[in-house]
Design a protein around this motif. Structure first.
Motif, short mmCIF file in Angstrom:
data_model
loop_
_atom_site.label_atom_id
_atom_site.label_comp_id
_atom_site.label_asym_id
_atom_site.label_seq_id
_atom_site.Cartn_x
_atom_site.Cartn_y
_atom_site.Cartn_z
N ASP A 1 0.69 -1.41 -0.07
CA ASP A 1 0.04 0.19 -0.05
C ASP A 1 0.87 1.32 0.02
O ASP A 1 0.58 2.22 -0.64
N VAL A 2 1.72 1.38 0.71
CA VAL A 2 2.71 2.31 1.02
C VAL A 2 3.42 2.55 -0.42
O VAL A 2 3.45 3.57 -0.98
N GLU A 3 3.95 1.70 -1.05
CA GLU A 3 4.78 1.85 -2.54
C GLU A 3 3.65 2.31 -3.37
O GLU A 3 4.01 3.10 -4.08
N ASP A 4 2.55 1.80 -3.53
CA ASP A 4 1.38 1.93 -4.34
C ASP A 4 1.13 3.35 -4.14
O ASP A 4 1.06 4.24 -5.32
N HIS A 5 0.98 3.57 -2.94
CA HIS A 5 0.53 5.00 -2.57
C HIS A 5 1.57 6.05 -3.26
O HIS A 5 1.35 7.17 -3.73
N VAL B 1 3.52 10.43 -6.42
CA VAL B 1 4.46 10.83 -7.39
C VAL B 1 4.02 11.23 -8.76
O VAL B 1 4.41 12.31 -9.36
N LYS B 2 3.34 10.10 -9.17
CA LYS B 2 2.84 10.23 -10.68
C LYS B 2 1.98 11.48 -10.76
O LYS B 2 1.99 12.26 -11.95
N ARG B 3 1.12 11.72 -9.95
CA ARG B 3 0.03 12.92 -10.13
C ARG B 3 0.53 14.17 -9.82
O ARG B 3 0.31 15.14 -10.67
N GLU C 1 6.19 15.05 -14.74
CA GLU C 1 7.80 15.17 -15.58
C GLU C 1 8.55 14.29 -14.92
O GLU C 1 9.43 13.52 -15.56
N LYS C 2 9.03 14.44 -13.76
CA LYS C 2 9.98 13.77 -13.03
C LYS C 2 9.58 13.85 -11.48
O LYS C 2 8.95 14.34 -10.94
N ALA C 3 10.08 12.42 -11.09
CA ALA C 3 9.71 12.09 -9.66
C ALA C 3 11.14 12.43 -8.87
O ALA C 3 11.90 11.55 -8.77
N PRO C 4 10.96 13.46 -7.82
CA PRO C 4 12.11 13.77 -7.16
C PRO C 4 12.28 12.76 -5.95
O PRO C 4 11.16 12.60 -5.30
N LEU C 5 13.44 12.35 -5.70
CA LEU C 5 13.63 11.28 -4.63
C LEU C 5 13.29 12.15 -3.32
O LEU C 5 12.81 11.46 -2.50
N GLU C 6 13.50 13.52 -3.25
CA GLU C 6 13.16 14.14 -1.98
C GLU C 6 11.67 13.83 -1.62
O GLU C 6 11.61 13.61 -0.60
#
Ligand SMILES: [Zn+2]
Length: 90
Positions: free
Chosen positions: A52-56, A61-63, A67-72
């Motif tokens: 659930d956490v990973e999916d969330h 991040v996608k939403r 363009e990009k998913a910042p690690l921060e």
């Protein structure tokens, strides 16, 4: 029922499931491997919570960032969810 019976002892399966979780979420696993993960998640609450956490995180991040998913950001969400989870009773 004893505590031993209530708690699952298949740690190896958990390790495998968690190890492949991100591949599973990215749909990079083949069908049989994906099925095994899915079966394990249906049967194992700790791993399901992790899923659930990973999916969330992936969805957030996608939403929020097409363009990009910042690690921060990912780290911040993960920390918040982990805190929420550890505060839950039981
Ligand atoms: Zn598990």
């Amino acid at each position: 029922m004893t505590a031993d019976q209530a708690g699952r002892s298949d740690r190896a399966e958990c390790a495998e499931a968690l190890e492949k979780l991100s591949e599973f979420l990215d749909q990079e696993l083949d069908e049989s491997a994906g099925d095994r993960i899915r079966e394990h998640l249906a049967d194992c609450e700790p791993c399901l919570a992790e899923y659930d956490v990973e999916d969330h995180i992936k969805k957030l991040v996608k939403r929020s960032c097409s363009e990009k998913a910042p690690l921060e950001l990912q780290a911040r969400i993960r920390t918040q969810l982990t805190i929420l989870r550890t505060q839950l009773p039981g």
